[in-house]
Write a protein that holds these residues in place. Structure first.
Motif, PDB file in Angstrom:
ATOM      1  N   GLU A   3      19.713  -2.784  42.150  1.00  0.00           N
ATOM      2  CA  GLU A   3      19.245  -2.368  42.883  1.00  0.00           C
ATOM      3  C   GLU A   3      20.030  -1.272  44.321  1.00  0.00           C
ATOM      4  O   GLU A   3      21.149  -1.168  44.299  1.00  0.00           O
ATOM      5  N   ASN A   5      19.138  -1.139  48.355  1.00  0.00           N
ATOM      6  CA  ASN A   5      18.358  -1.140  49.605  1.00  0.00           C
ATOM      7  C   ASN A   5      19.148  -0.638  50.982  1.00  0.00           C
ATOM      8  O   ASN A   5      19.535  -0.531  51.452  1.00  0.00           O
ATOM      9  N   ARG A   6      18.099   0.679  50.940  1.00  0.00           N
ATOM     10  CA  ARG A   6      18.544   1.448  52.419  1.00  0.00           C
ATOM     11  C   ARG A   6      18.433   0.699  53.082  1.00  0.00           C
ATOM     12  O   ARG A   6      19.349   1.339  54.515  1.00  0.00           O
ATOM     13  N   ASP A   8      18.326  -2.320  53.758  1.00  0.00           N
ATOM     14  CA  ASP A   8      18.844  -3.610  54.229  1.00  0.00           C
ATOM     15  C   ASP A   8      20.622  -2.602  54.145  1.00  0.00           C
ATOM     16  O   ASP A   8      21.831  -3.712  54.856  1.00  0.00           O
ATOM     17  N   LYS A  10      21.705  -1.855  51.647  1.00  0.00           N
ATOM     18  CA  LYS A  10      23.300  -3.222  50.459  1.00  0.00           C
ATOM     19  C   LYS A  10      22.665  -2.170  48.806  1.00  0.00           C
ATOM     20  O   LYS A  10      21.410  -2.140  48.817  1.00  0.00           O
TER      21      LYS A  10
ATOM     22  N   THR B  13      17.863 -10.475  39.944  1.00  0.00           N
ATOM     23  CA  THR B  13      17.746  -9.778  41.253  1.00  0.00           C
ATOM     24  C   THR B  13      18.640 -11.298  42.338  1.00  0.00           C
ATOM     25  O   THR B  13      18.630 -11.987  42.356  1.00  0.00           O
TER      26      THR B  13
END
Lengths: 216, 434
Positions: A3, A5-6, A8, A10, B13
């Protein structure tokens, strides 16, 4: 990568310890858990074992923060080495950012090493990863045992591939940090190229390694 | 296995605290902490209170809190929230209580995460194994179907291959035969042509010379004879009668032209033979259909009984491109087939017409015809309805192959009136008359 996640800010990375059954993948993780400092290092999660053999996988998470505030979680997995757990290996290998191949140095295990490496090649292709470009290091474990393949032979066979080789005796903690460090280093190179870790997030290679591989 | 990319379920996840912890696990702890001395216990993440005890209603304002202890909740090494115990006055046990609550919650997080991961990987492996089993099953079924089809078709294929082989062999045989006939015809024609040439030439010269002898005899009889004695004249008449010179003279006048006509006929036969064998023709030369038929009939003259009537209407057909010898062979075999079907009183009608881009050549006889069930077989190599030794069953195969060589085909049907009708369909390719 699992992942990025821009919103967040993260990034979650996945490093995988691959190799034949009983080559010492879990031992590597146990030693990492033992040798690295506590802060930013999660607990080692051992998912179901039977007779000390991994059935699902082991997971050792790390957490660090870049100067930009980017939070980076690194999940280090082992796969079960036994042939019958191929489906699990494929699932774990999915979206890996780097792979450490743990080979068993014992001469009697040469065939298993080759079979497992071929399995790695095939599974990488199946999950859409390219063995030629994914950060990869090889560890020849169990150097402390008698009847191991000679360093000269390892050199001769593996040098032409250009993959970095590390010698280890994971049970004693030898070569474990070096292998992990080399894998983190190679992974950094690729992440930096793709996401500009240094340029955009102020996270230089040394910082990345310093935060990740800090002996406790 | 190919649809690995489609698997959405990924092991590991990322999850938030709310997903890993549940009220059922948190609230009893918070309640116990309050019972043990805290005035308020809460779990917060990202600046938001997720669970607290007692519930907010009726609780004192924040500024009345004088003691508070908080410890982080760790998810995979990352601080994702905190557990916080507050009191309205300093309490000694507050720190220890917070440590207990944090330890218990972190332990729950670890256990829950482990359970979730186990479930995830298990589900993933089961799904994937099931997909692979399905794929393997599909492949097995497909391969089983393939094998079944193979088994079912094997016999048919063997028959087809056998027929193909027989056809190829017959073709080779026919080519050999044609080549041999061609060579023989060429050799014979050459050998006969030479002597025939000087026989014809000499006969013509001889005719001229004999004419002179006859003139000389007449001159003697009319001009010299009158000067002879009566005895001698009588002796000459005697000798004349004895040698039947009048008859010989008349007969010579008839004999020599007859010989010349005969020799000319031999010459025509040789020409037909050469034409029939197409010794001089090239493989893809223009072939005149009517000429080919006439040559064939000429060569077959000895085989055709006197009572057979062969009518032909091939006028105004264009030339074909191909091997003329093959066409002659096809004609010969069709005519021979008709002759064998009706040895006496054969009436064969040969006609031709345009049909689109093809030329249809019909051979209609008054024989007994060919039974319906045999019609598909008559062109097969070695198929024959005749007695052993009466035919090898290659004649109609030659017709079939010749038609194929011209890019056409041959069909057989019942002629009106009961005989057989063979139709050669030959494509017009750049024929001279369009």
């Amino acid at each position: 990568m699992i992942e990025f996640n821009r919103a967040d800010n993260k990034m979650v990375l996945k490093l995988v310890y691959y190799g034949p059954a009983l080559s010492g993948k879990t031992t590597n993780l146990l030693q990492l858990h033992e040798l690295l400092r506590r802060e930013g290092r999660g607990d080692l999660m051992v998912l179901d074992t039977r007779d000390d053999r991994t059935i699902y996988f082991d997971l050792l998470p790390f957490f660090l923060t870049a100067p930009s505030g980017l939070r980076i979680k690194i999940k280090v997995y082992t796969v079960p080495g036994q042939v019958r757990h191929d489906a699990t290996r494929k699932a774990v290998l999915q979206r890996a950012d780097g792979v450490a191949f743990i080979a068993d140095s014992q001469l009697s295990e040469t065939g298993n090493n080759v079979a497992s490496f071929e399995n790695l090649e095939r599974n990488l292709a199946l999950v859409g990863l390219d063995i030629a470009t994914i950060p990869l290091v090889i560890q020849f474990n169990k150097r402390d045992l008698p009847g191991v393949v000679s360093e000269a032979d390892i050199e001769r066979v593996w040098r032409p591939t250009g993959i970095p080789i590390h010698l280890a005796a994971a049970l004693n903690g030898e070569g474990v940090l070096e292998t992990f460090s080399a894998l983190a280093d190679r992974t950094y190179t690729q992440l930096d190229e793709k996401w500009g870790l240094a340029a955009e997030h102020g996270l230089a290679r040394e910082d990345f390694l310093r935060q990740l591989v800090v002996p406790g | 296995m190919a649809n690995i990319e489609c698997i959405e379920f990924l092991v590991g996840t990322e999850r938030g605290l709310r997903e890993v912890l549940g009220a059922a696990e948190v609230e009893p702890l918070l309640r116990a902490a309050v019972a043990a001395g805290a005035d308020r216990a809460l779990v917060a993440a990202d600046g938001e209170t997720l669970w607290q005890w007692p519930e907010s209603r009726g609780f004192a304002q924040v500024d009345s809190v004088v003691a508070a202890e908080a410890l982080p909740l760790i998810l995979e090494g990352e601080p994702v929230g905190e557990v916080r115990l507050e009191a309205q006055e300093p309490r000694e046990a507050l720190r220890a209580l917070t440590q207990m609550a944090a330890a218990a919650l972190n332990s729950a997080i670890h256990a829950n995460l482990k359970r979730m991961l186990t479930t995830e990987i298990h589900t993933q492996v089961v799904n994937q194994s099931y997909e692979e089993l399905l794929a393997a099953n599909r492949e097995l079924r497909a391969s089983e179907a393939r094998y079944r089809e193979l088994a079912e078709n094997l016999e048919v294929r063997v028959r087809e291959r056998t027929a193909e082989l027989e056809r190829a062999w017959a073709c080779v045989l026919r080519r050999e035969k044609m080549a041999a006939v061609g060579q023989l015809a060429a050799g014979m024609a050459h050998e006969i042509n030479n002597p025939l040439g000087f026989i014809l030439s000499n006969l013509n010269t001889l005719q001229k010379y004999v004419g002179r002898y006859v003139d000389m005899l007449e001159f003697f009889q009319h001009r010299i004879g009158a000067c002879l004695s009566a005895d001698l004249q009588e002796a000459v008449r005697q000798k004349w009668r004895e040698l039947r010179i009048d008859f010989v003279t008349d007969d010579i006048a008839a004999l020599l032209p007859e010989c010349i006509v005969g020799a000319e006929r031999v010459k025509a036969i040789i020409a037909d033979l050469r034409g029939f064998a197409h010794i001089d023709a090239q493989e893809n030369a223009p072939v005149a259909i009517d000429q080919a038929l006439e040559r064939t009939l000429a060569v077959m003259a000895a085989e055709i009984p006197a009572d057979a009537r062969i009518a032909r209407q091939l006028a105004s057909l264009p030339e074909l491109l191909g091997n003329g010898a093959l066409l002659c062979q096809a004609f010969m075999n069709l005519i021979r087939n008709a002759l064998q079907a009706r040895p006496q009183g054969l009436e064969l009608e040969i006609s031709g017409e345009h049909q689109g881009t093809e030329i249809a050549l019909r051979f209609r006889d008054n024989g007994p015809g060919i039974a319906k069930e045999l019609r598909s077989k008559v062109f097969e190599p070695f198929f024959t309805t005749r007695e052993v030794g009466q035919g090898v069953g290659l004649g109609l195969t030659v017709v079939h192959d010749a038609a194929a060589a011209f890019g056409g085909r041959v069909e057989v049907r019942e002629a009106p009136g009961g005989g057989a009708e063979f139709v050669l369909f030959l494509p017009q390719r750049g024929g001279g008359h369009g």
